[in-house]
Scaffold this active site. Sequence first.
Site, PDB file in Angstrom:
ATOM      1  N   CYS A  60      -1.006   7.198  -1.832  1.00  0.00           N
ATOM      2  CA  CYS A  60      -0.517   6.357  -0.743  1.00  0.00           C
ATOM      3  C   CYS A  60      -0.606   7.176   0.544  1.00  0.00           C
ATOM      4  CB  CYS A  60       0.925   5.963  -1.040  1.00  0.00           C
ATOM      5  SG  CYS A  60       1.744   5.112   0.320  1.00  0.00           S
TER       6      CYS A  60
ATOM      7  N   CYS B 190      -5.411   3.205   3.952  1.00  0.00           N
ATOM      8  CA  CYS B 190      -4.304   2.742   3.100  1.00  0.00           C
ATOM      9  C   CYS B 190      -4.962   2.494   1.759  1.00  0.00           C
ATOM     10  CB  CYS B 190      -3.702   1.450   3.643  1.00  0.00           C
ATOM     11  SG  CYS B 190      -2.623   0.611   2.466  1.00  0.00           S
TER      12      CYS B 190
HETATM   13  N1  DGL Z   1      -0.807   1.869  -0.218  1.00  0.00           N
HETATM   14  C1  DGL Z   1      -0.004   2.438   0.799  1.00  0.00           C
HETATM   15  C2  DGL Z   1      -0.799   3.369   1.708  1.00  0.00           C
HETATM   16  O1  DGL Z   1      -1.780   3.929   1.294  1.00  0.00           O
HETATM   17  C3  DGL Z   1       0.967   1.607   1.582  1.00  0.00           C
HETATM   18  C4  DGL Z   1       1.169   0.162   1.364  1.00  0.00           C
HETATM   19  C5  DGL Z   1       2.561  -0.268   1.813  1.00  0.00           C
HETATM   20  O2  DGL Z   1       2.729  -0.601   3.003  1.00  0.00           O
HETATM   21  O3  DGL Z   1       3.463  -0.222   0.979  1.00  0.00           O
HETATM   22  O4  DGL Z   1      -0.453   3.583   2.836  1.00  0.00           O
END
Ligand code: DGL
Length: 265
Positions: free
Chosen positions: A75, A189
């Site tokens: 993430c 993301c």
């Molecule tokens: N998948 C996450 C990232 O890479 C964030 C998604 C969310 O906002 O929870 O930033």
Amino acid sequence: MSDARPILFLDSGVGGLSVLAPTRALLPTAPIVYAADNAGFPYGTKSEAEIAARVPALLGRLVERYRPRLVVIACNTASTIALAAVRAALDLPIVGTVPAIKPAAAMSVTRAIGVLGTEATVRQPYVDDLAARFAADCVVVRHGSAALVALAEAELAGERQPDEAYRAVLAGLLGQPGGEAIDVVVNACTHFPLVADRLAAAAPRPLAFVDGGPGIARRVATLTEGQDWPAEAVAGRAVFTRLDEGARRLAPTLAQYGLATIEAL
Ligand code: DGL
């Protein structure tokens, strides 16, 4: 005797699957625990303080329960805010996910790149630093989109989303000053590579999309080089911080990524 300790992935939702997939391709028999903090979802609209408090504590619980050999914070939001704190708190290798600005700058012909992430990620000093170090001669245009995170979650739960929704997200990036010259977009993301084909199809002109998944997979392989793995692939586990209907709807998708069981933390 083979080493059954898993690799632990953490994301707020399904985004980390875009990091898990290239990792499994390199390490096909690695035992996997995939943790989705759906009780804390979404991370991208939260404050730095909320993420900095939540992620190290949650990883502490996960590491205690699953005893992984290595943790991947799959993430960008959690990594750009809490990676240093997690590393300080846990005594095992931690691999973070940070925006792939370096490879994007290496590819860009127009010297204009887009960074598409969450609102929290695109405002991080970590991103300023990557842009200054690796893309100093590029215009770097940023756009934070909670809508695209929600689109990816819905698609992976089996709900097809309209092209128009993807066009609107891209307009938020390409419509900014400097946006007309962008030729490479960083999917900053981990949810976004999961819908990269939809983004590409909705783009008003050809754009290249890059993300950190393949690089992270190589990093995990390097850090675990020489370690023992089970001789055959074992079923992976998905762990949710709230085991609700939404989590259960993801079961068919999770199974495609080798995550055969779903459990609550
Ligand atoms: N998948 C996450 C990232 O890479 C964030 C998604 C969310 O906002 O929870 O930033």
